[in-house]
Design a protein around this motif. Sequence first.
Motif, PDB file in Angstrom:
ATOM      1  N   ILE A  26       0.837  -1.209   0.000  1.00 40.89           N
ATOM      2  CA  ILE A  26       0.000   0.000   0.000  1.00 40.89           C
ATOM      3  C   ILE A  26       0.871   1.256   0.000  1.00 40.89           C
ATOM      4  CG2 ILE A  26      -1.627   1.348   1.408  1.00 40.89           C
ATOM      5  CD1 ILE A  26      -2.945  -0.958  -0.066  1.00 40.89           C
ATOM      6  N   ILE A  27       1.884   1.298   0.852  1.00 36.96           N
ATOM      7  CA  ILE A  27       2.759   2.468   0.929  1.00 36.96           C
ATOM      8  C   ILE A  27       3.498   2.667  -0.395  1.00 36.96           C
ATOM      9  CG2 ILE A  27       4.864   3.370   2.015  1.00 36.96           C
ATOM     10  CD1 ILE A  27       2.286   3.808   3.616  1.00 36.96           C
ATOM     11  N   GLN A  28       4.045   1.603  -0.958  1.00 33.08           N
ATOM     12  CA  GLN A  28       4.767   1.736  -2.222  1.00 33.08           C
ATOM     13  C   GLN A  28       3.833   2.147  -3.358  1.00 33.08           C
ATOM     14  OE1 GLN A  28       6.796  -2.080  -2.344  1.00 33.08           O
ATOM     15  NE2 GLN A  28       8.710  -1.118  -1.694  1.00 33.08           N
ATOM     16  N   HIS A  29       2.583   1.682  -3.314  1.00 33.76           N
ATOM     17  CA  HIS A  29       1.601   2.086  -4.330  1.00 33.76           C
ATOM     18  C   HIS A  29       1.398   3.597  -4.304  1.00 33.76           C
ATOM     19  CE1 HIS A  29      -1.977   2.059  -6.850  1.00 33.76           C
ATOM     20  NE2 HIS A  29      -2.574   2.801  -5.921  1.00 33.76           N
ATOM     21  N   PHE A  30       1.162   4.148  -3.123  1.00 35.15           N
ATOM     22  CA  PHE A  30       0.923   5.582  -3.008  1.00 35.15           C
ATOM     23  C   PHE A  30       2.207   6.398  -3.209  1.00 35.15           C
ATOM     24  CE2 PHE A  30      -2.953   4.207  -0.638  1.00 35.15           C
ATOM     25  CZ  PHE A  30      -3.864   4.741  -1.529  1.00 35.15           C
ATOM     26  N   LEU A  31       3.354   5.899  -2.751  1.00 34.19           N
ATOM     27  CA  LEU A  31       4.618   6.613  -2.959  1.00 34.19           C
ATOM     28  C   LEU A  31       4.970   6.692  -4.437  1.00 34.19           C
ATOM     29  CD1 LEU A  31       6.911   5.329  -0.072  1.00 34.19           C
ATOM     30  CD2 LEU A  31       5.951   7.613  -0.350  1.00 34.19           C
ATOM     31  N   GLY A  32       4.600   5.677  -5.197  1.00 30.33           N
ATOM     32  CA  GLY A  32       4.869   5.670  -6.629  1.00 30.33           C
ATOM     33  C   GLY A  32       4.122   6.765  -7.377  1.00 30.33           C
ATOM     34  N   LEU A  33       3.105   7.334  -6.752  1.00 32.01           N
ATOM     35  CA  LEU A  33       2.305   8.384  -7.378  1.00 32.01           C
ATOM     36  C   LEU A  33       2.820   9.781  -7.045  1.00 32.01           C
ATOM     37  CD1 LEU A  33      -1.108   6.767  -6.485  1.00 32.01           C
ATOM     38  CD2 LEU A  33      -0.057   6.808  -8.740  1.00 32.01           C
ATOM     39  N   GLY A  34       3.783   9.874  -6.136  1.00 27.29           N
ATOM     40  CA  GLY A  34       4.318  11.167  -5.736  1.00 27.29           C
ATOM     41  C   GLY A  34       3.746  11.608  -4.408  1.00 27.29           C
ATOM     42  N   PRO A  35       4.257  12.724  -3.856  1.00 20.52           N
ATOM     43  CA  PRO A  35       3.797  13.171  -2.537  1.00 20.52           C
ATOM     44  C   PRO A  35       2.376  13.732  -2.534  1.00 20.52           C
ATOM     45  CG  PRO A  35       5.396  14.701  -3.433  1.00 20.52           C
ATOM     46  CD  PRO A  35       5.331  13.548  -4.379  1.00 20.52           C
ATOM     47  N   LYS A  36       1.880  14.132  -3.711  1.00 23.44           N
ATOM     48  CA  LYS A  36       0.525  14.666  -3.816  1.00 23.44           C
ATOM     49  C   LYS A  36      -0.251  13.824  -4.830  1.00 23.44           C
ATOM     50  CE  LYS A  36      -1.960  18.896  -4.907  1.00 23.44           C
ATOM     51  NZ  LYS A  36      -1.788  20.279  -5.385  1.00 23.44           N
ATOM     52  N   ILE A  37      -1.289  13.177  -4.345  1.00 21.78           N
ATOM     53  CA  ILE A  37      -2.058  12.255  -5.180  1.00 21.78           C
ATOM     54  C   ILE A  37      -3.232  12.997  -5.806  1.00 21.78           C
ATOM     55  CG2 ILE A  37      -3.457  10.165  -5.148  1.00 21.78           C
ATOM     56  CD1 ILE A  37      -1.663   9.279  -2.770  1.00 21.78           C
ATOM     57  N   GLY A  38      -3.282  12.988  -7.110  1.00 21.51           N
ATOM     58  CA  GLY A  38      -4.356  13.657  -7.839  1.00 21.51           C
ATOM     59  C   GLY A  38      -5.503  12.702  -8.130  1.00 21.51           C
ATOM     60  N   PRO A  39      -6.434  13.120  -8.974  1.00 23.52           N
ATOM     61  CA  PRO A  39      -7.582  12.287  -9.298  1.00 23.52           C
ATOM     62  C   PRO A  39      -7.231  11.164 -10.282  1.00 23.52           C
ATOM     63  CG  PRO A  39      -7.738  14.381 -10.447  1.00 23.52           C
ATOM     64  CD  PRO A  39      -6.534  14.458  -9.570  1.00 23.52           C
ATOM     65  N   SER A  40      -8.016  10.110 -10.259  1.00 25.99           N
ATOM     66  CA  SER A  40      -7.886   9.012 -11.214  1.00 25.99           C
ATOM     67  C   SER A  40      -8.777   9.299 -12.414  1.00 25.99           C
ATOM     68  CB  SER A  40      -8.346   7.697 -10.577  1.00 25.99           C
ATOM     69  OG  SER A  40      -7.503   7.327  -9.521  1.00 25.99           O
ATOM     70  N   LEU A  41      -8.426   8.740 -13.553  1.00 29.81           N
ATOM     71  CA  LEU A  41      -9.287   8.793 -14.728  1.00 29.81           C
ATOM     72  C   LEU A  41     -10.075   7.492 -14.769  1.00 29.81           C
ATOM     73  CD1 LEU A  41      -6.938  10.257 -17.491  1.00 29.81           C
ATOM     74  CD2 LEU A  41      -8.707  11.434 -16.196  1.00 29.81           C
ATOM     75  N   VAL A  42     -11.397   7.599 -14.833  1.00 30.21           N
ATOM     76  CA  VAL A  42     -12.254   6.416 -14.824  1.00 30.21           C
ATOM     77  C   VAL A  42     -13.334   6.546 -15.895  1.00 30.21           C
ATOM     78  CG1 VAL A  42     -11.902   6.101 -12.341  1.00 30.21           C
ATOM     79  CG2 VAL A  42     -13.932   7.279 -13.147  1.00 30.21           C
ATOM     80  N   CYS A  43     -13.970   5.436 -16.177  1.00 30.69           N
ATOM     81  CA  CYS A  43     -15.191   5.432 -16.969  1.00 30.69           C
ATOM     82  C   CYS A  43     -16.095   4.372 -16.342  1.00 30.69           C
ATOM     83  CB  CYS A  43     -14.911   5.145 -18.444  1.00 30.69           C
ATOM     84  SG  CYS A  43     -14.197   3.529 -18.772  1.00 30.69           S
ATOM     85  N   PHE A  44     -17.329   4.352 -16.746  1.00 33.78           N
ATOM     86  CA  PHE A  44     -18.286   3.393 -16.205  1.00 33.78           C
ATOM     87  C   PHE A  44     -18.788   2.525 -17.347  1.00 33.78           C
ATOM     88  CE2 PHE A  44     -18.076   6.679 -13.054  1.00 33.78           C
ATOM     89  CZ  PHE A  44     -18.175   5.987 -11.853  1.00 33.78           C
ATOM     90  N   ASP A  45     -18.856   1.209 -17.102  1.00 33.56           N
ATOM     91  CA  ASP A  45     -19.321   0.301 -18.145  1.00 33.56           C
ATOM     92  C   ASP A  45     -20.846   0.278 -18.195  1.00 33.56           C
ATOM     93  OD1 ASP A  45     -20.126  -1.319 -16.028  1.00 33.56           O
ATOM     94  OD2 ASP A  45     -18.578  -2.836 -16.344  1.00 33.56           O
ATOM     95  N   GLN A  46     -21.408  -0.561 -19.064  1.00 32.61           N
ATOM     96  CA  GLN A  46     -22.863  -0.608 -19.239  1.00 32.61           C
ATOM     97  C   GLN A  46     -23.597  -1.083 -17.994  1.00 32.61           C
ATOM     98  OE1 GLN A  46     -20.626  -2.303 -21.007  1.00 32.61           O
ATOM     99  NE2 GLN A  46     -21.176  -4.459 -21.214  1.00 32.61           N
TER     100      GLN A  46
END
Length: 174
Positions: free
Chosen positions: A102-122
């Motif tokens: 979990i820590i490495q996942h968030f650290l890999g994104l940088g010190p400031k985590i922005g929004p994710s890009l998503v879409c919704f399926d049918q």
Amino acid sequence: MDFYIIQVATGQEKAFIQNVEKLEPELFKRHNFIYLTRELTIRRQGKWLKEELPVFPSYIILQTNNFVDSNTVNELKKIPDFYHFLNTNTDITALSGQDLFIIQHFLGLGPKIGPSLVCFDQNDRICVIEGPLKGIEGQIIKVDRRKQRAKIAVDFGGTVHTMDLSFEDISKEE
């Protein structure tokens, strides 16, 4: 590199790191103190604002090549708002397993985590294209399309933490 977690007073995370740099400069040079933040889009009085909030309130990540010894703990005890290491100051262990992931996942994104890009399926299920939610889709417990937030549950340090992360719905633009 080993990662450790320090618990400090809630809301004093930035001040704690600044105090370490000012009061214990040698300690600050030996270790890397990390405070992760996330950007949320919040609507107040009809206006959309971007607000920066901690990913893990009251937690600082200590990244080091050195073992955390009793001298390090004693130096940190002198810093205002220091509580303890996780699990305790007498049982200091480096992160491993799911906590480290979990820590490495968030650290890999940088010190400031922005929004994710998503879409919704049918079937109205969220599909993460990129961003902090990518790779942890199984931990999403609630999606609020109007507020553009996904609530995730992260088991960290033996405790389940819930947090909101922002997303941008690119299927709206099509």
